[in-house]
Scaffold this motif. Structure first.
Motif, PDB file in Angstrom:
ATOM      1  N   MET A   1      55.939  46.991  -5.872  1.00  0.00           N
ATOM      2  CA  MET A   1      57.099  47.826  -6.447  1.00  0.00           C
ATOM      3  C   MET A   1      58.247  47.396  -6.694  1.00  0.00           C
ATOM      4  O   MET A   1      58.793  46.212  -6.296  1.00  0.00           O
ATOM      5  CB  MET A   1      57.470  48.553  -5.285  1.00  0.00           C
ATOM      6  CG  MET A   1      58.470  49.647  -5.853  1.00  0.00           C
ATOM      7  SD  MET A   1      58.942  50.880  -4.454  1.00  0.00           S
ATOM      8  CE  MET A   1      57.437  51.953  -4.301  1.00  0.00           C
ATOM      9  N   ARG A   3      62.042  46.292  -7.475  1.00  0.00           N
ATOM     10  CA  ARG A   3      63.178  46.607  -6.523  1.00  0.00           C
ATOM     11  C   ARG A   3      64.347  46.076  -7.352  1.00  0.00           C
ATOM     12  O   ARG A   3      64.482  44.833  -7.726  1.00  0.00           O
ATOM     13  CB  ARG A   3      63.211  46.076  -5.057  1.00  0.00           C
ATOM     14  CG  ARG A   3      62.053  46.843  -4.466  1.00  0.00           C
ATOM     15  CD  ARG A   3      61.975  46.433  -2.953  1.00  0.00           C
ATOM     16  NE  ARG A   3      61.548  44.919  -2.978  1.00  0.00           N
ATOM     17  CZ  ARG A   3      60.127  44.527  -2.731  1.00  0.00           C
ATOM     18  NH1 ARG A   3      59.277  45.569  -2.711  1.00  0.00           N
ATOM     19  NH2 ARG A   3      59.747  43.279  -2.597  1.00  0.00           N
ATOM     20  N   THR A   4      65.484  46.774  -7.676  1.00  0.00           N
ATOM     21  CA  THR A   4      66.635  46.217  -8.231  1.00  0.00           C
ATOM     22  C   THR A   4      67.305  45.014  -7.538  1.00  0.00           C
ATOM     23  O   THR A   4      67.589  45.021  -6.456  1.00  0.00           O
ATOM     24  CB  THR A   4      67.705  47.161  -8.505  1.00  0.00           C
ATOM     25  OG1 THR A   4      67.003  48.364  -9.229  1.00  0.00           O
ATOM     26  CG2 THR A   4      68.922  46.965  -9.406  1.00  0.00           C
ATOM     27  N   THR A 158      67.091  55.724   1.958  1.00  0.00           N
ATOM     28  CA  THR A 158      67.249  55.437   0.475  1.00  0.00           C
ATOM     29  C   THR A 158      68.339  54.557   0.117  1.00  0.00           C
ATOM     30  O   THR A 158      68.218  53.844  -0.988  1.00  0.00           O
ATOM     31  CB  THR A 158      67.284  56.813  -0.343  1.00  0.00           C
ATOM     32  OG1 THR A 158      66.311  57.714   0.173  1.00  0.00           O
ATOM     33  CG2 THR A 158      67.467  56.758  -1.818  1.00  0.00           C
ATOM     34  N   ARG A 189      59.411  43.340   6.389  1.00  0.00           N
ATOM     35  CA  ARG A 189      58.740  44.511   5.919  1.00  0.00           C
ATOM     36  C   ARG A 189      57.604  45.212   6.218  1.00  0.00           C
ATOM     37  O   ARG A 189      57.159  45.917   6.201  1.00  0.00           O
ATOM     38  CB  ARG A 189      58.599  44.005   4.256  1.00  0.00           C
ATOM     39  CG  ARG A 189      58.480  45.246   3.178  1.00  0.00           C
ATOM     40  CD  ARG A 189      58.480  44.802   1.644  1.00  0.00           C
ATOM     41  NE  ARG A 189      59.230  43.601   1.142  1.00  0.00           N
ATOM     42  CZ  ARG A 189      60.527  44.126   0.574  1.00  0.00           C
ATOM     43  NH1 ARG A 189      60.788  45.477   0.898  1.00  0.00           N
ATOM     44  NH2 ARG A 189      61.170  43.194   0.437  1.00  0.00           N
ATOM     45  N   SER A 199      55.589  53.324   1.914  1.00  0.00           N
ATOM     46  CA  SER A 199      56.472  53.503   0.526  1.00  0.00           C
ATOM     47  C   SER A 199      57.843  53.256   0.657  1.00  0.00           C
ATOM     48  O   SER A 199      58.320  52.845  -0.046  1.00  0.00           O
ATOM     49  CB  SER A 199      56.041  55.103   0.098  1.00  0.00           C
ATOM     50  OG  SER A 199      56.562  55.864   1.145  1.00  0.00           O
ATOM     51  N   ASP A 202      57.904  49.533   0.949  1.00  0.00           N
ATOM     52  CA  ASP A 202      58.022  48.791  -0.396  1.00  0.00           C
ATOM     53  C   ASP A 202      59.406  48.944  -1.211  1.00  0.00           C
ATOM     54  O   ASP A 202      59.586  48.249  -2.108  1.00  0.00           O
ATOM     55  CB  ASP A 202      56.811  49.292  -1.044  1.00  0.00           C
ATOM     56  CG  ASP A 202      55.225  48.738  -0.671  1.00  0.00           C
ATOM     57  OD1 ASP A 202      55.694  47.807   0.308  1.00  0.00           O
ATOM     58  OD2 ASP A 202      54.513  49.192  -0.852  1.00  0.00           O
ATOM     59  N   SER A 203      60.115  50.057  -1.146  1.00  0.00           N
ATOM     60  CA  SER A 203      61.188  50.338  -2.032  1.00  0.00           C
ATOM     61  C   SER A 203      62.394  50.014  -1.331  1.00  0.00           C
ATOM     62  O   SER A 203      63.455  49.875  -2.199  1.00  0.00           O
ATOM     63  CB  SER A 203      61.192  51.996  -2.158  1.00  0.00           C
ATOM     64  OG  SER A 203      61.594  52.431  -0.874  1.00  0.00           O
ATOM     65  N   ARG A 205      65.116  47.338  -0.107  1.00  0.00           N
ATOM     66  CA  ARG A 205      65.619  45.934  -0.747  1.00  0.00           C
ATOM     67  C   ARG A 205      66.007  45.301   0.616  1.00  0.00           C
ATOM     68  O   ARG A 205      66.898  45.842   1.440  1.00  0.00           O
ATOM     69  CB  ARG A 205      66.771  46.104  -1.615  1.00  0.00           C
ATOM     70  CG  ARG A 205      66.291  46.584  -2.783  1.00  0.00           C
ATOM     71  CD  ARG A 205      67.400  46.492  -3.879  1.00  0.00           C
ATOM     72  NE  ARG A 205      68.400  47.719  -3.517  1.00  0.00           N
ATOM     73  CZ  ARG A 205      69.473  48.152  -4.580  1.00  0.00           C
ATOM     74  NH1 ARG A 205      69.671  47.563  -5.561  1.00  0.00           N
ATOM     75  NH2 ARG A 205      70.010  49.403  -4.180  1.00  0.00           N
ATOM     76  N   ASP A 227      64.916  40.169  -2.246  1.00  0.00           N
ATOM     77  CA  ASP A 227      65.604  41.249  -3.203  1.00  0.00           C
ATOM     78  C   ASP A 227      66.937  40.825  -3.683  1.00  0.00           C
ATOM     79  O   ASP A 227      67.470  41.783  -4.540  1.00  0.00           O
ATOM     80  CB  ASP A 227      65.290  42.472  -2.820  1.00  0.00           C
ATOM     81  CG  ASP A 227      63.990  42.950  -2.473  1.00  0.00           C
ATOM     82  OD1 ASP A 227      63.066  42.584  -3.031  1.00  0.00           O
ATOM     83  OD2 ASP A 227      63.425  43.423  -1.315  1.00  0.00           O
TER      84      ASP A 227
END
Length: 248
Positions: A1, A3-4, A158, A189, A199, A202-203, A205, A227
């Motif tokens: 996935m 990630r920014t 989030t 992680r 999920s 994985d998202s 950071r 990240d």
């Protein structure tokens, strides 16, 4: 996935109004990577001034700490409402200096994290082991304990970025190797996946902090679970721009 990429600059108890404005102006005019999220954290007195002159779209402001309650007779504390009032979107919580010098407990840090999130701030949540804990092979045990305290309090991750900052590497010139950082981040992680679901993990950071500078930042470039960075002293210097652009 995907990630920014995230780069935080923690100025700590450094700088003046003039120097803080100068750093922001240099960031405004620099050719920063457009796909990087940059969050700078000046000292409390300069938050509003920094926020007022930011023009780059991908730069936000963070406070370095916040209280776990709305207001009251708590001399020296700063509330989430006050931080938001001056335009900050983020807060750093649980930095090792708060844990080791100010003696903030895992439970208090978890309470602060929950309160900040519940009241509209995003959180850079710091975790990490001391040199003695590293020598005793307790790195993951310590980090999992620190994360577990927060896991017990919040369900929505989030607006959280986890910063792994080994205490022995902060301000010492020592740093985890990119390989070590990757291995620890991957283990963290995995732990988060077990506790929160794949999920979410994985998202989320997970960034690295600990003597990151313009010279070593690019060596983390191909590490899938690193990240970004939380940068200390180097965020006060021109090389901070090189760190932001280290993935280009």
């Amino acid at each position: 996935m995907a990630r920014t990429f995230f780069v935080g600059g923690n100025f700590k108890m450094n700088g003046t109004l003039e120097s803080t404005k100068s750093i922001v102006e240099k960031l405004n005019s620099a050719p920063l990577a457009s796909d990087a999220e940059v969050v700078i954290s000046p000292s409390f007195p300069y938050l509003a001034a920094a926020k007022s002159i930011i023009t780059a779209k991908n730069i936000s402001v963070a406070a370095q700490n916040s209280a776990d309650r709305p207001n009251g007779a708590f001399t020296g504390e700063v509330s989430v409402a006050q931080i938001k009032d001056v335009g900050a979107d983020w807060v750093i919580i649980g930095h090792s200096e708060r844990r080791t010098i100010i003696k903030e407990s895992d439970e208090l840090i978890a309470d602060k994290t929950k309160y900040a999130l519940d009241n509209g701030l995003k959180v850079i949540l710091c975790i990490g082991e001391t040199f003695e804990e590293k020598q005793a092979n307790k790195t993951l045990e310590v980090c999992e304990r620190q994360l577990s305290a927060v896991i017990s309090k919040i369900s929505d991750w989030t607006n959280v970025v986890v910063a792994y900052e080994p205490v022995w590497a902060i301000g010492t010139g020592l740093a985890a190797t990119p390989e070590d950082a990757q291995n620890i981040h991957a283990d963290l992680r995995k732990f988060l996946s077990e506790k929160l679901g794949k999920s979410v993990a994985d998202s989320l950071r997970i960034i690295y902090g600990g003597s990151v500078n313009g010279a070593n930042a690019t060596s983390f470039k191909d590490k899938a679970d690193v990240d970004g960075f939380l940068v200390g002293g180097a965020s006060l210097k021109p090389e901070f721009i090189d760190i932001v652009n280290s993935r280009q």
